[in-house]
Design an enzyme around this catalytic site. Structure first.
Site, PDB file in Angstrom:
ATOM      1  N   LYS A  46       0.843  -1.207   0.000  1.00 34.77           N
ATOM      2  CA  LYS A  46       0.000   0.000   0.000  1.00 34.77           C
ATOM      3  C   LYS A  46       0.876   1.254   0.000  1.00 34.77           C
ATOM      4  O   LYS A  46       2.079   1.170   0.308  1.00 34.77           O
ATOM      5  CB  LYS A  46      -0.903  -0.021   1.230  1.00 34.77           C
ATOM      6  CG  LYS A  46      -0.150   0.044   2.560  1.00 34.77           C
ATOM      7  CD  LYS A  46      -1.057  -0.238   3.754  1.00 34.77           C
ATOM      8  CE  LYS A  46      -0.261  -0.168   5.051  1.00 34.77           C
ATOM      9  NZ  LYS A  46      -1.072  -0.618   6.207  1.00 34.77           N
ATOM     10  N   TYR A 265      14.807  30.522   8.722  1.00 30.97           N
ATOM     11  CA  TYR A 265      13.527  31.186   9.005  1.00 30.97           C
ATOM     12  C   TYR A 265      13.348  31.392  10.507  1.00 30.97           C
ATOM     13  O   TYR A 265      13.634  30.481  11.295  1.00 30.97           O
ATOM     14  CB  TYR A 265      12.355  30.329   8.533  1.00 30.97           C
ATOM     15  CG  TYR A 265      12.053  30.425   7.055  1.00 30.97           C
ATOM     16  CD1 TYR A 265      11.724  31.643   6.465  1.00 30.97           C
ATOM     17  CD2 TYR A 265      12.054  29.274   6.267  1.00 30.97           C
ATOM     18  CE1 TYR A 265      11.428  31.707   5.108  1.00 30.97           C
ATOM     19  CE2 TYR A 265      11.749  29.336   4.916  1.00 30.97           C
ATOM     20  CZ  TYR A 265      11.444  30.563   4.341  1.00 30.97           C
ATOM     21  OH  TYR A 265      11.144  30.620   3.019  1.00 30.97           O
TER      22      TYR A 265
END
Ligand SMILES: *Cc1c(COP(=O)(O)O)cnc(C)c1O
Length: 386
Positions: A46, A265
């Protein structure tokens, strides 16, 4: 083969390299087969085989003997059916959505029935057909996610599944990765008790961690996922699986900064002294979570290079002061996952699990698949790519 699956291709100038060792994958599959002798070893592929490429991984597992595949979503099942030979079973873990019955029939996809609604949808479809349809019934042994409750099982009528051929009764462990959990034994007993409503049907219980819990968890079929991809099946024991994934990121700039320089940042890091920094070409858009900010590290030939400042979308700044001057330059690679840092190490620094790291790696790395020498694609793939 599509370009992303070509063999051992080198691509100079990529910003990151994800190397996927399909020989290790095959060996991991065979190790799991050894743990479940004379039983079925299915593969959970999956989420694009946990982000590593289901269409590349699945044929390699096929050649190693795998004939049973689990996916979660219908689109995954359909694309897998298009590449796997017809002697394979593809199971849909999330089960039917209304209106997917026809595609499941035409593509020979076997849904897991997790509820009465899903079971009846499939049985109704089967009534319109001359042959019975296959199904897996999932029971919930204490996770409250998917599957029939004890109560649901007791109230099942034969007419709810009279046109279905129940291939397996399955359940999923909530705490399989806790090796000592008495929880697991308790769930196993629940499972055995609940599945006694279907005495002649084969059982399927263990995921990767479940396989290691002991023989009584194995039953007729095991369904490992993470262990195939080299992840540690259990936090409590040494990882017996071979590493499948190596991840290296390219340096895009280096600099020396004076004491007091704000980095990244939000200026969440300020250099306490003169430092040498490198900016590397991957960020949270490449599956290196923002939670690694000021926390995780990369490695260069064994030297730990801490992440400083915040992880950006496309880049990360690392402290390379430990390395001799001029060691790293534009285009050099640092290791995120490999010899010096495991998948689990990185996941732990990020405050998450290996599963989330793998499935988030994304599509911007150059992928290099290392095939077993004797690999030959199944006939169906050869036709498709002709
Ligand atoms: C994902 C999944 C698996 C595989 O689990 P791993 O821990 O990766 O081995 C098995 N069974 C079910 C129901 C799953 O959802």
């Amino acid at each position: 083969m599509t370009s992303s699956t070509s063999r051992n291709q080198s691509a100079e100038g990529a910003s990151g390299y994800l190397t996927i060792d399909l020989m290790a994958l095959r060996d991991n599959y065979l190790l799991l087969v050894d743990k479940a002798p004379n039983r079925i070893t299915a593969a959970v592929v999956k989420a694009d085989a946990y982000g590593l490429g289901a269409e590349t991984i699945s044929p390699v597992l096929y050649q190693a003997g795998c004939r049973h595949y689990f996916v979660a979503h219908i689109n995954e099942a359909i694309s897998l059916r298009n590449i796997l030979p017809s002697d394979t079973e593809i199971y849909l873990l999330n089960g039917l959505q209304p209106s997917n019955q026809d595609i499941c029939v035409s593509k020979n996809i076997t849904p897991v029935a997790n509820s009465l609604e899903q079971l009846v949808l499939w049985n109704t479809k089967a009534k319109s057909m001359s042959e019975k349809l296959d199904v897996i019934i999932q029971i919930d042994t204490g996770m409250a996610r998917l599957g029939f409750s004890i109560d649901d099982i007791q109230h099942l009528n034969h007419s709810d599944f009279d046109r279905l051929n129940i291939k397996f009764i399955m359940s999923h462990l909530a705490c399989a990765d806790e090796y000592d959990s008495t929880h697991n034994t308790h769930k196993l007993h629940n499972f055995i008790a609940m599945s006694s409503a279907f005495p002649d049907v084969q059982k399927c219980f263990a995921n990767s961690a479940g396989v290691l819990l002991g023989d009584e968890f194995i039953h007729s079929m095991i369904r490992p996922g993470i262990a195939l991809y080299g992840g540690a099946p259990s936090g409590s024991i040494t990882n017996p699986m071979k590493p499948v994934v190596k991840l290296e990121i390219a340096v895009i700039q280096t600099r020396t900064v004076p004491s007091g320089t704000a980095v990244g940042y939000g200026a969440s890091f300020v250099a306490p002294a003169e430092m040498r920094l490198a900016t590397i070409a991957a960020g949270y858009a490449d599956g290196l979570p923002r939670s690694l900010s000021n926390k995780g590290a990369f490695y260069y030939q064994g030297t730990r290079l801490p992440i400083i400042g915040r992880v950006s979308m496309d880049s990360i700044i690392i402290d390379i002061s430990e390395l001799p001057t001029n060691t790293l330059k534009l285009g050099d690679l640092v290791e995120a996952i490999g010899t010096y840092q495991t998948l689990e190490d990185l996941a732990e620094d990020a405050g998450t699990i290996s599963y989330e790291i793998l499935t988030s790696l994304g599509s911007r790395y150059h992928r290099n698949y290392i095939y077993p020498d004797d690999f030959s694609a199944p006939e169906i793939l050869m036709k498709k790519n002709r």
